[in-house]
Every structure is written in structure tokens, then in C-alpha cells.
Scaffold this active site. Structure first.
Site: not given
Ligand code: ASP
Length: 349
Positions: A215, A243
Site C-alpha cells: 500500500t 472486502r
Molecule cells: N492495509 C491494506 C489493507 O488491508 C493493505 C496494505 O497495507 O498493503 O487493505
């Protein structure tokens, strides 16, 4: 008469000196107004032995390009909101991160993205969740914040809104990367319907390649002392049932408040939602009077980790202090400050 004139001259000279002192004081104030930007490109099992030197160089270069983009906005007197948005765009347009072009694939093999942005000055915010084919989801989130009263739009409605506001869309092929396809196949081969939860929630025990969340996030403070934070993601590989993670949730994945700090999170989103992680950091800073570094550390290690979550957070406080922490092996991260500091890191140390 001569004496009177002398007194007048002394008076004028005194005024001029006082005036000059005032101006230099002002100059010092202006110089003292610090600005800064901090970014992350995800946290996870990011270890030197898993990354080729070419890939590491490419990641470092992209992180630097992203930092430079936001820093330039701030240096030219632009807002922290513009800085974080433009910075995120650079990372969304790169296949190296789990956002925009490089976003991971859901269980149907599609990129389904979330993004949010918050203005620490007004506490206004915008977010989109579960959107497909939007080239830069953070731009849609910014438009939600700036254009309508709602804060968070999802799915088809968010896409209809984005089309109306001329946000750029791309075909599925734009988002397709071999790497993400292979990751999805590997996860699918390992986890059947019964073990699906394990695949989503316990990535620590999964494949090395899937240990990276990827992310992207940015937090900035501008010359006016306004803080902004933004986060953009494809979520978790093989996610199902539309989700939605923490990234588009204000207070979990993103938070900004000029009275405290700005925060962007990355990690197993479910745990960041359950702890309202980004807002919780602000609370620790405001009410426990902890430093930003300690506030972030407390939330990750005393709140998220005991629940079984992993990940990291970056932030800037109202005094332009930059901080980060994570409980994973690494986190792509960097910051650039008006003091001249420019740091990019990948591994723990
Ligand atoms: N926090 C993000 C999620 O759960 C994933 C990530 O940080 O890569 O969608």
C-alpha cells in the site's frame, strides 16, 4: 533648536532600527516555518535476501521521485493536500506498489481499490472503496472531499461519481501485471475455501512474496502548518466478498489533524480498523502527551500486535517532526524536510 533637531534625528534612527529588527524577526519566522513530507510504499517481510539489487534500486528511485514531487509542491508554497495527492499519484502510476497500476488482485483476478485523503486544517475528508478501473483512486477520493458532502463512496456509486467528475479510467489490461497474477495463483493453490481466512489474516505464515502489503501513503505539513494525509491500495491479494480494508477508512488507515498529527497506515487492515489505528496515534499524542514516535510505537506494539496484526505507520506532527514504526521485517519509507534531510529506507535498520 539644535537640541530639538538632534532629538528628532535620534528618534527617527531609533524607529528605523526597531523597524529593521522587526523585519529580520519576520524573516526568521518565515525561515523557521518548516515543511516536510513522509511516505511509505507498504510494510511486510521485506528482507535484503528476498529483493534483487536491481529491484531495490528501482524501488529507491521511485520513492525518491515520489518524495521530490511532493516536496516541490511544498517548496513552492503549495498545500499539503496537493503534495500528498501528487506524491501518491507517482506511486499509483508505478507497477512497484500495491496501488493503482500495481494493485494486487482480488479472488476474481481483478484490481479492486481503496483510497482516502484528509485535511488536518478543516478535518474534511474523502474516500473511495471497492472501485475498479480508476487509474488514480486518490484523485477520486480528493474529489469526494472537495465536491460533495459525503465522505466515503463505494463500488458502482463511487465509479459513477468519478465518471461524472472526469476521473481517468483504464481498461483491465492496464492494471495487469504478471507478478500479481502469479501471487494470486500461488495463494489460491495453497488455500482452499476452508483455509481462506488464514490466507487473508495470517500473512506472516504465508509465502514470502505475499508478505509485502505494498500500500502507498503520504503525510505532509506545508508552510502554513497545515497537515494532510493520504493512503491508496489494492488491499490484500485474493480478497473476497468486496472486502474493504483500513486504507479508505478515516481514523484507521488515514487521519490528519493540525492539532496533533497526520498518519497513514499499511498492514493487515482488519487490525487497523479494529483499533482505529491512525486516530489512536493522534489520541496518544494529544492526551497522553507522548511524542509522535512513541504514539505510533504504542499503537503498533501494544494494540495491533497483541491482536495478531502486523504492519506500520508513518506520520508528521504539528511541529513537523517525522516518525514511523512497524512490526514487520521492513517497510518502504522515506522523508524529505525543509531542514535538508532526505532519507529513504527499506529494511529494519
Ligand atoms: N492495509 C491494506 C489493507 O488491508 C493493505 C496494505 O497495507 O498493503 O487493505
Amino acid at each position: 533648536m539644535l537640541r530639538f533637531q538632534t532629538i528628532i534625528y535620534i528618534f527617527i534612527a531609533f524607529q528605523l532600527t526597531a523597524c529593521k529588527n522587526d523585519t529580520s524577526k519576520e524573516n526568521i519566522e518565515i525561515k523557521k516555518t518548516p515543511f516536510a513530507i513522509v511516505i511509505h510504499g507498504g510494510a511486510g517481510t521485506i528482507k535484503k535476501e528476498y529483493i534483487s539489487s536491481e529491484k531495490e534500486a528501482a524501488i529507491r528511485q521511485k520513492l525518491q521521485e515520489a518524495l521530490n514531487t511532493g516536496y516541490l509542491v511544498l517548496e513552492n508554497g503549495g498545500s499539503s493536500l496537493d503534495a500528498v495527492q501528487k506524491t501518491i499519484n507517482v506511486m499509483e502510476n508505478s507497477p512497484l506498489f500495491n496501488a493503482g497500476k500495481g494493485a494486487v488482485l482480488n479472488s476474481d483476478g481483478k484490481t479492486e481499490m481503496d483510497a482516502s485523503i484528509m485535511d488536518g486544517n478543516t478535518l474534511n475528508a474523502g474516500a473511495v472503496a471497492g472501485v475498479f478501473n480508476i487509474k488514480n483512486p486518490i484523485n477520486a477520493a480528493r474529489l469526494v472531499m472537495d465536491s460533495i458532502k459525503h465522505v466515503m463512496l463505494s463500488g458502482k456509486g463511487a465509479e459513477t461519481f468519478a465518471k461524472k467528475y472526469n476521473v481517468q479510467f483504464e481498461e483491465d489490461a492496464y492494471f495487469f501485471t504478471e507478478r500479481r497474477w502469479n501471487s494470486l495463483q500461488k495463494i489460491k493453490a495453497k488455500h482452499n475455501e476452508k483455509t481462506f481466512n488464514k490466507a487473508v489474516y495470517n500473512l506472516k505464515t504465508d509465502f514470502v512474496d505475499e508478505h509485502k502489503y505494498g500500500t502507498v501513503g503520504a503525510v505532509a505539513i506545508d508552510k502554513n502548518g497545515n497537515i494532510a494525509a493520504a493512503t491508496s491500495t489494492g488491499g490484500l491479494t485474493n480478497k473476497k466478498y468486496n472486502r474493504i480494508g483500513d486504507s479508505p477508512i478515516i481514523g484507521a488507515g488515514t487521519y490528519a489533524n493540525n492539532k496533533s498529527c497526520g498518519i497513514s497506515s499499511t498492514g493487515t487492515g482488519e487490525f487497523f480498523i479494529r483499533t482505529l489505528a491512525a486516530h489512536e496515534v493522534s489520541n496518544q499524542f494529544l492526551y497522553k502527551k507522548l511524542s509522535l514516535k512513541k504514539s505510533i510505537h504504542d499503537v503498533i506494539f501494544n494494540q495491533i500486535e497483541p491482536l495478531g496484526g502486523d504492519g506500520g505507520m508513518i506520520g508528521i506532527d504539528k511541529n513537523a517532526n517525522v516518525a514511523w514504526d512497524f512490526n514487520t521485517a521492513g517497510m518502504y519509507r522515506g522523508y524529505k524536510k525543509s531542514t535538508g534531510e532526505n532519507v529513504i529506507k527499506i529494511y529494519k535498520k
